[in-house]
Design a protein around this motif. Sequence first.
Motif, PDB file in Angstrom:
ATOM      1  N   ASN A 101       0.837  -1.201   0.000  1.00  0.00           N
ATOM      2  CA  ASN A 101       0.000   0.000   0.000  1.00  0.00           C
ATOM      3  C   ASN A 101       0.870   1.249   0.000  1.00  0.00           C
ATOM      4  OD1 ASN A 101       0.744   0.596   2.734  1.00  0.00           O
ATOM      5  ND2 ASN A 101      -0.793  -0.860   3.432  1.00  0.00           N
ATOM      6  N   SER A 102       0.212   2.390  -0.020  1.00  0.00           N
ATOM      7  CA  SER A 102       0.930   3.658  -0.105  1.00  0.00           C
ATOM      8  C   SER A 102       1.786   3.925   1.114  1.00  0.00           C
ATOM      9  CB  SER A 102      -0.065   4.810  -0.288  1.00  0.00           C
ATOM     10  OG  SER A 102      -0.662   4.729  -1.553  1.00  0.00           O
ATOM     11  N   TYR A 103       1.287   3.609   2.294  1.00  0.00           N
ATOM     12  CA  TYR A 103       2.049   3.876   3.512  1.00  0.00           C
ATOM     13  C   TYR A 103       3.331   3.067   3.547  1.00  0.00           C
ATOM     14  CZ  TYR A 103      -2.470   5.772   4.743  1.00  0.00           C
ATOM     15  OH  TYR A 103      -3.630   6.477   4.723  1.00  0.00           O
ATOM     16  N   LEU A 104       3.237   1.792   3.201  1.00  0.00           N
ATOM     17  CA  LEU A 104       4.431   0.960   3.183  1.00  0.00           C
ATOM     18  C   LEU A 104       5.403   1.409   2.092  1.00  0.00           C
ATOM     19  CD1 LEU A 104       2.930  -2.573   3.842  1.00  0.00           C
ATOM     20  CD2 LEU A 104       4.280  -1.169   5.404  1.00  0.00           C
ATOM     21  N   GLN A 105       4.874   1.906   0.980  1.00  0.00           N
ATOM     22  CA  GLN A 105       5.762   2.395  -0.073  1.00  0.00           C
ATOM     23  C   GLN A 105       6.547   3.605   0.397  1.00  0.00           C
ATOM     24  OE1 GLN A 105       6.293   0.809  -3.067  1.00  0.00           O
ATOM     25  NE2 GLN A 105       8.036   2.194  -3.134  1.00  0.00           N
ATOM     26  N   VAL A 106       5.892   4.516   1.135  1.00  0.00           N
ATOM     27  CA  VAL A 106       6.604   5.655   1.706  1.00  0.00           C
ATOM     28  C   VAL A 106       7.664   5.157   2.681  1.00  0.00           C
ATOM     29  CG1 VAL A 106       6.355   7.693   3.184  1.00  0.00           C
ATOM     30  CG2 VAL A 106       4.718   7.291   1.358  1.00  0.00           C
ATOM     31  N   GLY A 107       7.322   4.137   3.480  1.00  0.00           N
ATOM     32  CA  GLY A 107       8.281   3.567   4.413  1.00  0.00           C
ATOM     33  C   GLY A 107       9.463   2.920   3.716  1.00  0.00           C
ATOM     34  N   VAL A 108       9.224   2.239   2.610  1.00  0.00           N
ATOM     35  CA  VAL A 108      10.307   1.602   1.860  1.00  0.00           C
ATOM     36  C   VAL A 108      11.235   2.671   1.281  1.00  0.00           C
ATOM     37  CG1 VAL A 108      10.814   0.312  -0.257  1.00  0.00           C
ATOM     38  CG2 VAL A 108       9.098  -0.535   1.343  1.00  0.00           C
ATOM     39  N   GLU A 109      10.663   3.735   0.754  1.00  0.00           N
ATOM     40  CA  GLU A 109      11.476   4.769   0.124  1.00  0.00           C
ATOM     41  C   GLU A 109      12.165   5.677   1.136  1.00  0.00           C
ATOM     42  OE1 GLU A 109       9.541   6.944  -3.013  1.00  0.00           O
ATOM     43  OE2 GLU A 109       8.378   5.200  -3.589  1.00  0.00           O
ATOM     44  N   LEU A 110      11.433   6.154   2.144  1.00  0.00           N
ATOM     45  CA  LEU A 110      11.961   7.160   3.067  1.00  0.00           C
ATOM     46  C   LEU A 110      12.334   6.615   4.432  1.00  0.00           C
ATOM     47  CD1 LEU A 110       9.475  10.059   2.278  1.00  0.00           C
ATOM     48  CD2 LEU A 110      11.704   9.605   1.257  1.00  0.00           C
ATOM     49  N   GLY A 111      12.039   5.362   4.696  1.00  0.00           N
ATOM     50  CA  GLY A 111      12.360   4.766   5.977  1.00  0.00           C
ATOM     51  C   GLY A 111      11.207   4.875   6.959  1.00  0.00           C
ATOM     52  N   ALA A 112      11.414   4.266   8.126  1.00  0.00           N
ATOM     53  CA  ALA A 112      10.362   4.234   9.139  1.00  0.00           C
ATOM     54  C   ALA A 112      10.019   5.639   9.629  1.00  0.00           C
ATOM     55  CB  ALA A 112      10.800   3.354  10.305  1.00  0.00           C
ATOM     56  N   ALA A 113      11.031   6.473   9.861  1.00  0.00           N
ATOM     57  CA  ALA A 113      10.770   7.840  10.327  1.00  0.00           C
ATOM     58  C   ALA A 113      10.004   8.641   9.279  1.00  0.00           C
ATOM     59  CB  ALA A 113      12.079   8.534  10.674  1.00  0.00           C
ATOM     60  N   GLY A 114      10.353   8.469   8.017  1.00  0.00           N
ATOM     61  CA  GLY A 114       9.645   9.162   6.948  1.00  0.00           C
ATOM     62  C   GLY A 114       8.195   8.720   6.841  1.00  0.00           C
ATOM     63  N   MET A 115       7.964   7.416   7.025  1.00  0.00           N
ATOM     64  CA  MET A 115       6.592   6.905   6.980  1.00  0.00           C
ATOM     65  C   MET A 115       5.776   7.467   8.139  1.00  0.00           C
ATOM     66  SD  MET A 115       5.269   2.935   6.974  1.00  0.00           S
ATOM     67  CE  MET A 115       5.916   2.576   8.593  1.00  0.00           C
ATOM     68  N   ILE A 116       6.356   7.486   9.336  1.00  0.00           N
ATOM     69  CA  ILE A 116       5.654   8.021  10.499  1.00  0.00           C
ATOM     70  C   ILE A 116       5.400   9.520  10.314  1.00  0.00           C
ATOM     71  CG2 ILE A 116       5.903   8.512  12.966  1.00  0.00           C
ATOM     72  CD1 ILE A 116       7.395   5.770  13.122  1.00  0.00           C
ATOM     73  N   ALA A 117       6.379  10.248   9.789  1.00  0.00           N
ATOM     74  CA  ALA A 117       6.199  11.684   9.548  1.00  0.00           C
ATOM     75  C   ALA A 117       5.110  11.936   8.510  1.00  0.00           C
ATOM     76  CB  ALA A 117       7.522  12.304   9.096  1.00  0.00           C
ATOM     77  N   PHE A 118       5.084  11.112   7.453  1.00  0.00           N
ATOM     78  CA  PHE A 118       4.053  11.287   6.435  1.00  0.00           C
ATOM     79  C   PHE A 118       2.657  11.044   6.998  1.00  0.00           C
ATOM     80  CE2 PHE A 118       1.182   9.425   3.328  1.00  0.00           C
ATOM     81  CZ  PHE A 118       1.053  10.506   2.460  1.00  0.00           C
ATOM     82  N   VAL A 119       2.482   9.944   7.719  1.00  0.00           N
ATOM     83  CA  VAL A 119       1.178   9.644   8.308  1.00  0.00           C
ATOM     84  C   VAL A 119       0.796  10.720   9.315  1.00  0.00           C
ATOM     85  CG1 VAL A 119      -0.106   7.990   9.723  1.00  0.00           C
ATOM     86  CG2 VAL A 119       1.325   7.171   7.860  1.00  0.00           C
ATOM     87  N   GLY A 120       1.763  11.196  10.097  1.00  0.00           N
ATOM     88  CA  GLY A 120       1.497  12.265  11.059  1.00  0.00           C
ATOM     89  C   GLY A 120       1.073  13.560  10.380  1.00  0.00           C
TER      90      GLY A 120
END
Length: 186
Positions: A101-120
């Motif tokens: 999904n989109s959230y995991l794709q952001v996590g794969v590209e930007l890392g865990a911190a990037g995924m958390i920042a995006f969702v936040g």
Amino acid sequence: ATAILLAVHLAFRNGAPGRYRLMVLVVAAAVVAVPLSAGSAIRGRFSTTFQTSGSPDNLRHEIALRSSASKIIHDPLGAGLGSNPATGQRFGTSTVTFSENSYLQVGVELGAAGMIAFVGAYLALLARLRNEAKRRTDRSSVAGGMWLAGWGLFITWMGVHGLTSVPVALRIWGIPGAAIGPPLTP
């Protein structure tokens, strides 16, 4: 049919609360739509939705989910912007990961911190839209509509890649920005 027409008539009488009218319209639409969709292809689509074993489609989803989660765990800083399938395949990078999904794709590209920042950031946008909708200004109806659409996309992005669509991304960030930003005065 007579019962539906009577319910709609009673719902739109003077003095009927708005929530009651909405409930009657939703039930009436469901009563009409469900029998019409019974003979269509939608029936076959939903009959395999909850089939969890032996389905090649479900197997692909499970593999993508495990692959994405594993990639985020093993590379918490991310694999970089070229690791999404569209860019990675186009330019032949070795870090292509097909995420679920989109959230995991952001996590794969930007890392865990990037995924958390995006969702936040996205949840903060939804909270700001809700606050603007409650203020009852001239832009509150747009903010309320985008709040509803934003929650729909938030849930939808758990199963699909809505963020890869540029028109969707521009609308979900641009229109709310116009609704909650400072007013434009000439």
